[in-house]
Design an enzyme around this catalytic site. Sequence first.
Site, PDB file in Angstrom:
ATOM      1  CG  LEU A  84      -4.987  -6.169  -9.511  1.00 58.85           C
ATOM      2  CD1 LEU A  84      -6.158  -6.959  -8.659  1.00 58.85           C
ATOM      3  CD2 LEU A  84      -4.388  -5.515  -8.147  1.00 58.85           C
ATOM      4  CG  ASN A 101      -0.994   1.842  -6.040  1.00 60.84           C
ATOM      5  OD1 ASN A 101      -2.120   1.524  -6.106  1.00 60.84           O
ATOM      6  ND2 ASN A 101       0.342   1.185  -6.151  1.00 60.84           N
ATOM      7  CG  HIS A 103       2.065  -1.662  -2.417  1.00 60.41           C
ATOM      8  ND1 HIS A 103       1.796  -2.818  -3.316  1.00 60.41           N
ATOM      9  CD2 HIS A 103       3.200  -2.309  -1.728  1.00 60.41           C
ATOM     10  CE1 HIS A 103       3.218  -3.762  -3.833  1.00 60.41           C
ATOM     11  NE2 HIS A 103       3.611  -3.449  -2.489  1.00 60.41           N
ATOM     12  CG  ASP A 144       4.595  -0.959  -6.462  1.00 55.39           C
ATOM     13  OD1 ASP A 144       4.138  -2.246  -6.443  1.00 55.39           O
ATOM     14  OD2 ASP A 144       2.465  -0.469  -6.215  1.00 55.39           O
TER      15      ASP A 144
END
Length: 194
Positions: A84, A101, A103, A144
């Site tokens: 996070l 990552n 998401h 992101d």
Amino acid sequence: MLKTRIAVMVSGGGTNLQALIDAQKSGLISHGEIVLTVSNNPEAYALKRADDNGIKTLVMKDETSLLNELQNENIDMIVLAGFLKILSKDFIQNFGKPVINIHPSLIPSFCGKGCYGLHVHEKALEYGVKVTGATVHYVNEIPDGGTIIAQKAVNVLEDDTPEVLQQRVMKEAEWILLPEATEMICMEIMKGKE
Ligand code: GRF
């Protein structure tokens, strides 16, 4: 056989880490080995999952000491799995190897600053989308924001709550997509080493 050395970074329950561990055990991830699990949260249950599977754990203090540890462990790639914190541009550049990552939405929907965990599914339900899912992407300095590697769609059902939707997206998308994408990147890294 030489394998890509993977560090997984976590902050919470570690269900995505567990999916990676299970994929390594089943042979789905055959070109990589999880050799280090890092958390910014000493209480993260994910650290217990790593411990239970004989994987070295580290509670990170700061980015500088983390970079040293990654170097000491000869890490080839980082997987952010429910991690996070936002890693700085300097960290990404100094590490200089792939960071990916997972998401829990179909980027570019429902992503960016402040859009993590349950909030992602709250926004998807608020908007009324009929399909959501998960995205694996390269990490850069924009939350992101990196190049998309893979996505997997999941239907939203009439009476979904954020919690129910989150579980379906994890089960039907994240826990499938992240191991597959990780193995693909591990293969690419091993090819580059030949
Ligand atoms: C979940 O919201 C998941 O959708 C996202 O990060 C959160 C925690 O995941 N990727 P995990 O159980 O710690 O892997």
